[in-house]
Design an enzyme around this catalytic site. Sequence first.
Site, mmCIF file in Angstrom:
data_model
loop_
_atom_site.group_PDB
_atom_site.id
_atom_site.type_symbol
_atom_site.label_atom_id
_atom_site.label_comp_id
_atom_site.label_asym_id
_atom_site.label_seq_id
_atom_site.Cartn_x
_atom_site.Cartn_y
_atom_site.Cartn_z
ATOM 1 N N ILE A 41 -11.252 -7.074 0.817
ATOM 2 C CA ILE A 41 -10.862 -5.746 1.273
ATOM 3 C C ILE A 41 -9.852 -5.898 2.401
ATOM 4 O O ILE A 41 -10.047 -6.710 3.312
ATOM 5 C CB ILE A 41 -12.086 -4.947 1.760
ATOM 6 C CG1 ILE A 41 -13.078 -4.741 0.606
ATOM 7 C CG2 ILE A 41 -11.665 -3.606 2.342
ATOM 8 C CD1 ILE A 41 -14.416 -4.213 1.039
ATOM 9 N N GLY A 64 1.077 -3.660 4.436
ATOM 10 C CA GLY A 64 1.388 -5.047 4.776
ATOM 11 C C GLY A 64 0.180 -5.936 4.570
ATOM 12 O O GLY A 64 -0.674 -5.660 3.722
ATOM 13 N N LEU A 65 0.077 -6.988 5.350
ATOM 14 C CA LEU A 65 -1.034 -7.933 5.229
ATOM 15 C C LEU A 65 -2.239 -7.386 5.987
ATOM 16 O O LEU A 65 -2.284 -7.401 7.222
ATOM 17 C CB LEU A 65 -0.641 -9.305 5.765
ATOM 18 C CG LEU A 65 -1.718 -10.385 5.628
ATOM 19 C CD1 LEU A 65 -2.084 -10.639 4.165
ATOM 20 C CD2 LEU A 65 -1.258 -11.688 6.282
ATOM 21 N N THR A 115 0.838 -1.198 0.000
ATOM 22 C CA THR A 115 0.000 0.000 0.000
ATOM 23 C C THR A 115 0.873 1.249 0.000
ATOM 24 O O THR A 115 1.866 1.318 0.721
ATOM 25 C CB THR A 115 -0.884 0.015 1.260
ATOM 26 O OG1 THR A 115 -1.718 -1.134 1.249
ATOM 27 C CG2 THR A 115 -1.722 1.280 1.343
#
Length: 302
Positions: free
Chosen positions: A181, A204-205, A152
Amino acid sequence: MNNWAVISTWNMSYEGLKTSADLLKKGTDAKDAVEKLINQVESNAEYTSVGYGGLPNENGIVQMDAAFMDGNTLAQGSVAAIENVKHAVSVARKLSSNKTNSFLVGEGASNYAMKNGFEMTNMLTANAKKTWQQKVKETHEHDVHPYAGHDTVGAITLDQNGAVTVATSTSGLFMKKNGRIGDSPLSGSGFYADSDIGAAAATGLGEDIMKGCLSYEIVRQMSAGRSPQEACDSAVYSFCKKLKQRYGQVGEISLIALNNKGEWGVATNVEFTFCVADNKHKAQIFTANPAPNNKTQISAFN
């Protein structure tokens, strides 16, 4: 000279950060400066985790998530699983002016963008389609784990009037399930801003970042008197430890923070690059790594 500052995730945001820094130096407000930064990343087809050229989901469709928050008013807007929109973060910014209906998803978000005159385009480039086709083939033939590329772009700006704004944009996990999402459009998880304190943003995750509401937690700790670096280290490493103990595993988690004095901080559980500029320092890329004793090691990017 009045203080101004900007910090953003990943070295892919460097050119956008320089643009933002130039604007802040001239007195542009934090909202415009952060939007321009994110827009520049979204427009670059070479960046496969954000905007145009972003890697698609399991169906070969590029679905984007984005958010925008004004630290002066606490107004925020978000879009999720939006399609065919060149600048998802700009749609999120417009939504932030709404008293209701400020978070739109899927077809509703895409239609809103179209009706309000935002640039619409096919976000799937030829290169991204080729990468997707190859991954589909590999997954079918070898049963490999398909997920990758969830970087991101998040950015925080502080303008000369003391206003703080945060924004995020991402195409999410490569080969994600249709409609998936992550944390990026979710207030308190992917982002949070309060001009009386500062702001934080995550990358990140998303599934793991969401479990800790880490952006809000960092801002909360800054409000209690901790520096951005202290707040990042405290929030991120204690949460990673807890998640590993109680959930059994923890994915990649990196956060940036900036307070209303222009001081910044970063924490991560993987190697992570980020960019910073302020009224005393020119734009620079740094690398962060987790270090012993729940601290973050930061060095110049090579």
